[in-house]
Design an enzyme around this catalytic site. Sequence first.
Site, short mmCIF file in Angstrom:
data_model
loop_
_atom_site.label_atom_id
_atom_site.label_comp_id
_atom_site.label_asym_id
_atom_site.label_seq_id
_atom_site.Cartn_x
_atom_site.Cartn_y
_atom_site.Cartn_z
N CYS A 90 14.79 31.40 -17.96
CA CYS A 90 16.19 31.55 -18.09
C CYS A 90 16.81 32.61 -17.00
CB CYS A 90 16.79 32.41 -19.71
SG CYS A 90 18.15 32.75 -19.73
N CYS A 200 20.59 27.49 -13.84
CA CYS A 200 20.33 27.69 -15.11
C CYS A 200 19.53 26.79 -15.74
CB CYS A 200 21.77 27.56 -15.89
SG CYS A 200 21.84 27.47 -17.64
N1 DGL Z 1 19.03 28.63 -19.70
C1 DGL Z 1 19.67 29.81 -19.49
C2 DGL Z 1 19.72 30.17 -17.97
O1 DGL Z 1 18.79 29.75 -17.10
C3 DGL Z 1 20.95 29.69 -19.99
C4 DGL Z 1 21.74 30.93 -20.35
C5 DGL Z 1 22.85 31.41 -21.34
O2 DGL Z 1 22.04 31.09 -22.54
O3 DGL Z 1 23.77 31.06 -21.04
O4 DGL Z 1 20.40 31.09 -17.33
#
Ligand code: DGL
Length: 291
Positions: A90, A200
Amino acid sequence: MSADAVSLLNPTLRADACANAPVGIFDSGLGGLSMLRAVRAVLPRERLIYVADSLYAPYGEKDDDFIVDRTVAICGWLAAQGAKALVVACNTATAQSIARVRELHAIPLVGVEPGVKPAATISRSRVVGVLATQVTLRSARFQTLLDRHASDCHFLCQPGHGLVQAVERCDTSSSQLMALLESYLAPMLDAGADTLVLGCTHYPFLDRAIRDIAGERLQIVDTSVAIARQLERLLEAGGLQNDASPDPAAMPRFCSTADGGPQRQLAASLLQLDTPVEHVVIPSPHERSGT
Ligand code: DGL
């Protein structure tokens, strides 16, 4: 004699036990499954535990302390399950919390960050779009990364409001999603961007939608395979690789802090991994201490 006492007398036994232990992967929700896909491709012998903190997704609009608390709680839980290495899959959690997790766990740890450097290397127009969460874009870690490469490249940074929520609903192609995505990509294309950083881990699941909008005008930078290779190097350096033959039928252990239905659906449809999702309760540190 306890297993630990035996392993102290016999370090080979300990190394073997560790090598067979799983790698823990976590994300605020389903996005880290794109990272899990890359880890499975690069390291097919490794056992994996994946935690989606979907009860609290999206992180990208939460405050910094909240994100640190959740990251610490989930990494602690994965370590308690016996994980030999951790992947914070993440960008948002990495930006806010990786330093804290490093202080707490002496096992190999890999985080993810937007592929600003590879984008600066490949962009011909020298205009690069970056799509990431609000928290990632405003983090000091991201700003430092950008400053390092901004002297000869122009970065257009766009918070992807609404995109994480769409992927969490397994929506990767609805007309509302396409309109939202187009509103983010059109200004980048108009400004001459030829490269798009997916900052993301949810966004690689939107690659087809991005292609439908931008065609071949944007090269897409997704660092998941590079991160999986970094994990491979760390496991190798620590003598922690699992040498058992890969079992093509072996499934990751999937866990979620919320209803696992969407996770099962997305993993089945986009990763061809159809397996039940365990519901897990992982309190934040302040909840455990009652503060
Ligand atoms: N997959 C997460 C990232 O890479 C998403 C973050 C979120 O939950 O907003 O930032």
